[in-house]
Design a protein around this motif. Structure first.
Motif, short mmCIF file in Angstrom:
data_model
loop_
_atom_site.label_atom_id
_atom_site.label_comp_id
_atom_site.label_asym_id
_atom_site.label_seq_id
_atom_site.Cartn_x
_atom_site.Cartn_y
_atom_site.Cartn_z
N ARG A 13 34.99 45.75 -43.03
CA ARG A 13 35.83 46.88 -42.61
C ARG A 13 36.81 46.43 -41.53
O ARG A 13 36.46 45.63 -40.67
CB ARG A 13 34.98 48.00 -42.03
N ASP A 14 38.01 47.01 -41.60
CA ASP A 14 38.99 46.77 -40.54
C ASP A 14 38.87 47.88 -39.49
O ASP A 14 38.01 48.76 -39.59
CB ASP A 14 40.41 46.65 -41.11
N GLY A 15 39.75 47.87 -38.50
CA GLY A 15 39.71 48.86 -37.43
C GLY A 15 40.00 50.28 -37.88
O GLY A 15 39.70 51.24 -37.17
N ASN A 16 40.57 50.43 -39.07
CA ASN A 16 40.88 51.76 -39.60
C ASN A 16 39.84 52.24 -40.61
O ASN A 16 40.03 53.25 -41.27
CB ASN A 16 42.27 51.75 -40.27
N ARG A 61 32.67 40.14 -37.21
CA ARG A 61 31.79 40.56 -36.11
C ARG A 61 30.89 41.65 -36.65
O ARG A 61 31.12 42.18 -37.73
CB ARG A 61 32.59 41.02 -34.90
N ASP A 62 29.87 41.99 -35.89
CA ASP A 62 28.93 43.06 -36.28
C ASP A 62 28.40 42.86 -37.70
O ASP A 62 28.37 43.79 -38.51
CB ASP A 62 29.59 44.44 -36.16
N ARG A 91 32.53 43.70 -39.76
CA ARG A 91 33.82 44.20 -39.26
C ARG A 91 34.70 43.03 -38.90
O ARG A 91 34.22 41.92 -38.65
CB ARG A 91 33.61 45.10 -38.05
N THR A 92 36.00 43.31 -38.88
CA THR A 92 36.96 42.30 -38.43
C THR A 92 38.04 43.01 -37.63
O THR A 92 38.31 44.19 -37.86
CB THR A 92 37.57 41.52 -39.62
N ASP A 93 38.64 42.28 -36.71
CA ASP A 93 39.70 42.86 -35.88
C ASP A 93 41.09 42.63 -36.47
O ASP A 93 42.04 43.28 -36.06
CB ASP A 93 39.63 42.28 -34.46
N ARG A 94 41.20 41.70 -37.40
CA ARG A 94 42.50 41.39 -38.01
C ARG A 94 42.48 41.77 -39.49
O ARG A 94 41.44 41.74 -40.13
CB ARG A 94 42.79 39.88 -37.90
N THR A 95 43.65 42.08 -40.02
CA THR A 95 43.73 42.41 -41.45
C THR A 95 44.61 41.43 -42.21
O THR A 95 44.77 41.57 -43.41
CB THR A 95 44.27 43.84 -41.66
#
Length: 135
Positions: A13-16, A61-62, A91-95
């Motif tokens: 999953r991304d931040g959105n 992450r996570d 999860r990831t912080d970049r897309t």
């Protein structure tokens, strides 16, 4: 003697809240999640982080265990194979995806959109599991 291959994959999953799907050369045109084989001496968690980094350039992450599946001579796979599939959520912080040679196409989509993609059956169960976990 042939033995089952131990493989890992992750629904990222991304931040959105969107998830990453990929169409690879190995699943006969069907969509799935990035992943691959576990190396000798490598933990499952290290393998999933490495495979996603190699195939997509993403740092995870996570990372959280989701499920285990068995693919025995699946006609969806490009060659006869017996695989133990360890699936994770992460999860990831970049897309920004930097695909390797295995990934032909990719998309960031909602879980609802993901369920409408032509997914391999193993990814269908992973997406369904993610949908059941949503509040």
């Amino acid at each position: 003697m042939d033995r089952p291959l131990v493989c890992v994959g992750a629904l990222v999953r991304d931040g959105n809240g969107r998830v990453l799907l990929a169409r690879t050369t190995k699943w006969r045109g069907l969509w799935g999640v990035p992943g691959g084989k576990v190396d000798w001496g490598e933990s499952l968690l290290d393998a999933v982080a490495r495979e996603l980094r190699e195939e997509t350039g993403l740092v995870l992450r996570d990372i959280e265990y989701a499920q285990t599946q068995e693919a025995v001579l699946s006609p969806e796979f490009h060659k006869p194979s017996h695989m133990l599939l360890f699936d994770y959520f992460a999860r990831t912080d970049r897309t920004e995806v930097t695909p390797n040679e295995e990934i032909e196409e990719w998309a960031w989509v909602t879980l609802e959109e993901a369920a409408a993609y032509p997914l391999n059956t193993y990814t269908q169960t992973l997406v369904a599991l993610a949908q059941r976990r949503e509040p």
